[in-house]
Enzyme design. Sequence first.
Site, PDB file in Angstrom:
ATOM      1  CB  THR A 100      -0.945   0.016   1.278  1.00  0.00           C
ATOM      2  OG1 THR A 100      -1.869  -1.054   1.156  1.00  0.00           O
ATOM      3  CG2 THR A 100      -1.827   1.225   1.397  1.00  0.00           C
ATOM      4  CE  LYS A 175      -5.138  -1.763   1.666  1.00  0.00           C
ATOM      5  NZ  LYS A 175      -3.897  -2.373   1.621  1.00  0.00           N
ATOM      6  CE  LYS A 243       2.457   2.101   4.491  1.00  0.00           C
ATOM      7  NZ  LYS A 243       1.962   1.118   3.569  1.00  0.00           N
TER       8      LYS A 243
END
Length: 292
Positions: A100, A175, A243
């Site tokens: 990701t 995502k 993150k």
Amino acid sequence: MDVQETKIAFIGTGVMGASVVKHLLNASFEVTVYTRTKERAQAVIEAGATWAATVGAAVANADVVFTMVGYPSDVEEVYFGEGGIFASGKEGQTVIDMTTSSPALAKRIAERAMELNMSALDAPVSGGDIGAQNGTLSIMCGGTEEQFTNMLPILSMFGKQIVYQGAAGAGQHTKMCNQIIIATSMIGVCESLAYAEKAGLDPNIVLQSIASGAAGSWTLSNLAPRMLAGDFEPGFYVKHFLKDMNIALEEAKAMNLELPGLELAQQMYDKLVQSGFEDKGTQVLYQQYTQK
């Protein structure tokens, strides 16, 4: 696609990557793996994967290269660094990044791959450690539709819902949509369970009613029981989730989009990192409610 003739390199064998590699091995693919710490790859080596001491050695003879590392900076290093994929790969290879990561970085990878007569897909996944173990991951793909179609037989070895989203970067944007929902729904799950306990209910019994109703979700069904059992080991690390939220907030800012719910979740998970929980699973957020 003849699996016997397709050689795969897999960079990164963490919580999810190791399970993906095992599915590829079970499907008779020849897989070479590299990870910074060889001990973390021991399980897949014992399962039949070949160890490579460097990224370059792993990708040199591969037809398809998968990467599943931690941060965009790791992706940058693995692809563009000295001895990385683009320095060591060959024409005709397909590179598939399942980290990701940043949509902008996915576009850079695709552009460089094209310059080198390689192909690229950004293919981040959702489903956590359970989905990886069961081979039922949701895979969100960006790149050319032709390359997506070509890689579908391999992706099907460990994915169940595999969807082509559009051009390079589209998989990563999708995502981000996924992570935004998880970030805010995680707060709702934690608050619901905390409310149940304060009301004198048995939260495990409460789950029997609400998990299959309109409030039902993957988080409620899979992570709420872990919360109640005090199991905060990672299916997905807090540090990686933070993150992801930071990437989504940066992208939203660039699009002039305000996401106050995501901002709240980001603040709460940042607090967890500051408290030393960065290597726990995302469900550890529940402790912010139970320890008050």
